[in-house]
Motif scaffolding. Structure first.
Motif, PDB file in Angstrom:
ATOM      1  N   SER A 186       0.789  -1.234   0.000  1.00 60.20           N
ATOM      2  CA  SER A 186       0.000   0.000   0.000  1.00 60.20           C
ATOM      3  C   SER A 186       0.817   1.277   0.000  1.00 60.20           C
ATOM      4  N   LEU A 216       1.522   2.628   2.923  1.00 62.42           N
ATOM      5  CA  LEU A 216       1.304   3.120   4.276  1.00 62.42           C
ATOM      6  C   LEU A 216       2.360   2.539   5.213  1.00 62.42           C
ATOM      7  N   GLU A 236      -6.202   1.361  -8.075  1.00 67.88           N
ATOM      8  CA  GLU A 236      -5.463   1.405  -6.820  1.00 67.88           C
ATOM      9  C   GLU A 236      -4.862   2.796  -6.677  1.00 67.88           C
ATOM     10  N   SER A 237      -5.065   3.428  -5.526  1.00 71.49           N
ATOM     11  CA  SER A 237      -4.647   4.816  -5.355  1.00 71.49           C
ATOM     12  C   SER A 237      -4.061   5.036  -3.966  1.00 71.49           C
ATOM     13  N   LEU A 238      -2.911   5.727  -3.930  1.00 72.59           N
ATOM     14  CA  LEU A 238      -2.291   6.145  -2.681  1.00 72.59           C
ATOM     15  C   LEU A 238      -2.322   7.664  -2.647  1.00 72.59           C
ATOM     16  N   PRO A 249       1.394  10.045   3.158  1.00 73.51           N
ATOM     17  CA  PRO A 249       0.411   9.160   2.506  1.00 73.51           C
ATOM     18  C   PRO A 249      -0.649   8.761   3.527  1.00 73.51           C
ATOM     19  N   GLU A 272      -4.119   7.893   2.636  1.00 73.72           N
ATOM     20  CA  GLU A 272      -5.248   7.095   2.134  1.00 73.72           C
ATOM     21  C   GLU A 272      -4.756   6.078   1.110  1.00 73.72           C
ATOM     22  N   TYR A 273      -5.163   4.853   1.320  1.00 71.16           N
ATOM     23  CA  TYR A 273      -4.911   3.803   0.332  1.00 71.16           C
ATOM     24  C   TYR A 273      -6.252   3.196  -0.035  1.00 71.16           C
ATOM     25  N   ARG A 302      -8.526   0.810  -2.907  1.00 67.64           N
ATOM     26  CA  ARG A 302      -8.686  -0.073  -4.054  1.00 67.64           C
ATOM     27  C   ARG A 302     -10.167  -0.096  -4.406  1.00 67.64           C
TER      28      ARG A 302
END
Length: 255
Positions: free
Chosen positions: A129, A131, A219-221, A229, A231-232, A234
């Protein structure tokens, strides 16, 4: 096509001028006022119409260009390259909530919160991720209906040091609006990847897959203004209306 005069507009209080210009021109491009391959009004015309400077107009044009709406043509002006599409189109290169995207593409959005839990990021989850391992996150699963069709399941993980909690009403309307207006989070950038993957049990239970057994996955970070960072996500999309749009430029040659 020659550039046309700017249509009449309405003032928007408390909105940065470049955002006002961007939103105004984007809406006029999408409704066909400025059709495919037409030229927008010149920087001088727009700066006079909006009572602002050319650099501010230029910033709005940069946003439009980054999202595939326009292209600068040397010696001619800013040409529209946007074409309407039949699929629901979400931006890869721009950050917007689904509620904002729904308004932009004329789609009714409804959200159902499926679950909300707290978990700790493991080493393997941190590697996947981005994170930090050992950090506590708020894990939300949300079903998104587009025009009443079960179309997306969001798996959102928010760093609890930035987002301690998300009330149900915010989770079922717009989390980004809650983060920005209530928590003061400045959402700035995101790194993203789009893949096609096999559907999982949650997808099969809730989504209208149209007889297929796969989903499109975004998928976004996400990063805040301090570079954290926080927010992760999917997002699992049904294939039939899975569509993302981005702008691309030729990379510099290394020859």
């Amino acid at each position: 096509m020659a550039a046309t005069q700017p249509p009449r507009r309405r003032e928007h209080a408390n909105v940065p001028k470049y955002q006002e210009i961007y939103a105004f021109l984007r809406s006029r491009i999408e409704d066909g006022t400025y059709p495919f391959r037409a030229f927008l009004p010149s920087e001088n015309q727009l700066s006079a119409e909006f009572g602002t400077t050319r650099p501010t107009v230029r910033k709005a044009m940069q946003y439009l260009g980054s999202q595939g709406y326009v292209q600068p043509i040397h010696g001619k002006g800013i040409q529209v390259i946007y074409r309407p599409r039949s699929a629901s189109l979400f931006f890869v290169s721009g950050i917007e909530s689904l509620a904002e995207a729904g308004r932009r593409i004329g789609t009714t959005v409804r959200t159902v919160l499926l679950s909300s839990t707290v978990e700790t990021i493991s080493e393997s989850a941190a590697e996947a991720s981005g994170l930090v391992a050992g950090a506590q996150v708020l894990y939300l699963r949300r079903l998104r209906l587009l025009n009443d069709r079960p179309a997306i399941i969001d798996h959102n993980r928010f760093l609890r040091s930035v987002v301690p909690d998300v009330p149900r009403d915010a989770a079922e309307t717009s989390i980004y609006a809650y983060l920005e207006k209530e928590l003061g989070v400045q959402i700035t950038t995101a790194s993203r990847m789009v893949t096609v993957e096999a559907a999982d049990e949650l997808d099969r239970r809730h989504l209208d897959l149209g007889g297929l057994d796969c989903v499109g996955v975004m998928e976004s970070l996400g990063f805040d203004a301090s570079g954290v960072p926080f927010e992760y996500t999917r997002s699992h999309h049904v294939p039939g209306i899975f569509g993302f749009v981005s702008a691309a430029q030729r990379l510099p040659s290394h020859r």
